[in-house]
Design a protein around this motif. Structure first.
Motif, PDB file in Angstrom:
ATOM      1  N   ALA A 139       0.838  -1.202   0.000  1.00  0.00           N
ATOM      2  CA  ALA A 139       0.000   0.000   0.000  1.00  0.00           C
ATOM      3  C   ALA A 139       0.869   1.246   0.000  1.00  0.00           C
ATOM      4  N   HIS A 140       0.414   2.257  -0.738  1.00  0.00           N
ATOM      5  CA  HIS A 140       1.091   3.550  -0.820  1.00  0.00           C
ATOM      6  C   HIS A 140       0.437   4.453   0.220  1.00  0.00           C
ATOM      7  N   THR A 141       1.099   4.630   1.357  1.00  0.00           N
ATOM      8  CA  THR A 141       0.556   5.477   2.424  1.00  0.00           C
ATOM      9  C   THR A 141       1.586   6.533   2.835  1.00  0.00           C
ATOM     10  N   ALA A 142       2.330   7.039   1.867  1.00  0.00           N
ATOM     11  CA  ALA A 142       3.371   8.035   2.125  1.00  0.00           C
ATOM     12  C   ALA A 142       3.053   9.341   1.394  1.00  0.00           C
ATOM     13  N   THR A 143       3.721  10.419   1.809  1.00  0.00           N
ATOM     14  CA  THR A 143       3.532  11.720   1.169  1.00  0.00           C
ATOM     15  C   THR A 143       4.453  11.827  -0.041  1.00  0.00           C
ATOM     16  N   VAL A 144       4.088  11.124  -1.076  1.00  0.00           N
ATOM     17  CA  VAL A 144       4.804  11.183  -2.351  1.00  0.00           C
ATOM     18  C   VAL A 144       3.784  11.056  -3.474  1.00  0.00           C
ATOM     19  N   ALA A 145       4.202  11.490  -4.665  1.00  0.00           N
ATOM     20  CA  ALA A 145       3.323  11.393  -5.839  1.00  0.00           C
ATOM     21  C   ALA A 145       3.103   9.925  -6.192  1.00  0.00           C
ATOM     22  N   PRO A 146       2.185   9.633  -7.133  1.00  0.00           N
ATOM     23  CA  PRO A 146       1.993   8.247  -7.575  1.00  0.00           C
ATOM     24  C   PRO A 146       3.325   7.588  -7.904  1.00  0.00           C
ATOM     25  N   ALA A 147       3.438   6.327  -7.534  1.00  0.00           N
ATOM     26  CA  ALA A 147       4.733   5.653  -7.618  1.00  0.00           C
ATOM     27  C   ALA A 147       4.593   4.269  -8.223  1.00  0.00           C
ATOM     28  N   ASP A 148       5.732   3.753  -8.703  1.00  0.00           N
ATOM     29  CA  ASP A 148       5.827   2.369  -9.170  1.00  0.00           C
ATOM     30  C   ASP A 148       6.503   1.535  -8.085  1.00  0.00           C
ATOM     31  N   VAL A 149       6.093   0.282  -7.996  1.00  0.00           N
ATOM     32  CA  VAL A 149       6.721  -0.648  -7.054  1.00  0.00           C
ATOM     33  C   VAL A 149       7.572  -1.628  -7.850  1.00  0.00           C
ATOM     34  N   ARG A 150       8.842  -1.717  -7.506  1.00  0.00           N
ATOM     35  CA  ARG A 150       9.770  -2.612  -8.189  1.00  0.00           C
ATOM     36  C   ARG A 150      10.094  -3.783  -7.256  1.00  0.00           C
ATOM     37  N   VAL A 151       9.869  -4.994  -7.744  1.00  0.00           N
ATOM     38  CA  VAL A 151      10.157  -6.201  -6.982  1.00  0.00           C
ATOM     39  C   VAL A 151      11.241  -6.981  -7.723  1.00  0.00           C
ATOM     40  N   ASP A 152      12.343  -7.255  -7.038  1.00  0.00           N
ATOM     41  CA  ASP A 152      13.474  -7.991  -7.625  1.00  0.00           C
ATOM     42  C   ASP A 152      13.954  -7.338  -8.924  1.00  0.00           C
ATOM     43  N   GLY A 153      13.932  -6.008  -8.952  1.00  0.00           N
ATOM     44  CA  GLY A 153      14.469  -5.264 -10.082  1.00  0.00           C
ATOM     45  C   GLY A 153      13.498  -5.003 -11.212  1.00  0.00           C
TER      46      GLY A 153
END
Length: 301
Positions: A139-153
């Motif tokens: 879950a994105h629960t931080a004060t940042v713009a929309p983000a991508d999640v990278r798993v194992d590169g």
């Protein structure tokens, strides 16, 4: 990896003030019906804050610090109020609890810098899982713009906004997770972090904080899951009659074709082996015919 499931977390609330908060004993809500209880997990994801947390007016814990995970707390199915308070300021949300369900109630920063805290509810994906697999909710629960999640590169979750989440099933074991600005290869906002995912569990991962204040972090907790009944075979029963004991066993080989492609080939069976296979097939057909002759036809009513 399974298909991406992306949903916004439930209920965002506004801050209101009150003259005071009455103290109450720490008692978890209980069910008075025969329906199985639900469970609530309370996650304190506000940087540099100490909060009192209550369910239905009853204090669960006072002065919880950043990163605290309380529960699971059993509650009766139905609607419940969860309150996070600090001094005269409080946040209140209503959570609908289904029988046997589990939900995380997370208080965290909004997407806007200097915005008021918000609360989101994330239903834990408790469905059965195959052996050797682990489920993860990020879950994105931080004060940042929309983000991508990278798993194992590799980028596996794209353009997740504050309050949204994604789930997937992956092989159990250690994985590297990083949060990056959406569509960019710039240095990660968070990570890469090593996350150990145990087989038969669901791991809830919350990216929290604000990179401008160097408070970016991750809060992780996990819950056990049931098996979906699938079992990896340890052996294959080939019978004990010994009818194929004299058959040669050779591995398949891959040979190039005239077009440059490859084709799988296998050695031809010897004449005796071919005859034996024909006899076995014929015997199987006879046995099937005899079994079928003893059955009565179905009658229509």
């Amino acid at each position: 990896m399974s298909a991406l499931i992306r949903v916004a977390g439930a209920s965002v609330l506004a801050a209101i003030t009150l003259s005071g908060t009455a103290a109450a004993p720490v008692v978890a809500a209980s069910s008075s019906t025969s329906a199985p209880a639900g469970r609530l997990v309370l996650v304190q994801a506000l940087p540099q804050q100490d909060l009192d947390i209550a369910i239905d007016g009853r204090v669960v814990e006072r002065g919880t610090t950043t990163g605290a995970v309380l529960g699971p707390i059993p509650v009766a199915p139905g609607a419940h109020q969860v309150e996070f308070s600090h001094g005269t300021t409080r946040l209140v949300t209503t959570v609908d609890v289904a029988p046997g369900s589990s939900s995380d109630v997370v208080v965290h920063l909004p997407a806007q810098v200097d915005g008021s805290p918000v609360v989101n509810t994330y239903r834990t994906p408790m469905g059965p899982i195959p052996p050797g697999k682990a489920r993860v909710l990020i879950a994105h629960t931080a004060t940042v713009a929309p983000a991508d999640v990278r798993v194992d590169g590799a980028v596996v979750f794209h353009d997740i906004a504050n309050g949204e989440y994604a789930t997937a099933e992956v092989a159990a074991g250690a994985h590297s997770v990083a949060l990056l600005p959406a569509g960019q290869d710039s240095p990660p906002i968070l990570g890469p972090l090593r996350v150990s995912l145990e087989a038969g569990t669901v791991t809830m991962v919350y990216a929290v904080g604000n990179p401008r204040t160097h408070s970016m972090n991750v809060i992780v907790h996990k819950t056990g899951l049931g098996s979906n009944g699938a079992v990896a075979p340890a052996s294959i029963d080939t019978g004990t009659a010994g009818l194929a004991a004299d058959l040669p066993v050779r591995p398949f080989s891959v040979t190039p074709t005239s077009s440059g492609a490859t084709a799988a080939t296998s050695p031809s069976l010897r004449p005796m082996a071919t005859t034996m296979v024909a006899v076995l097939v014929g015997l199987a057909m006879v046995l099937t015919a005899r079994r079928g002759s003893g059955r009565r036809p179905l009658r229509r009513r």
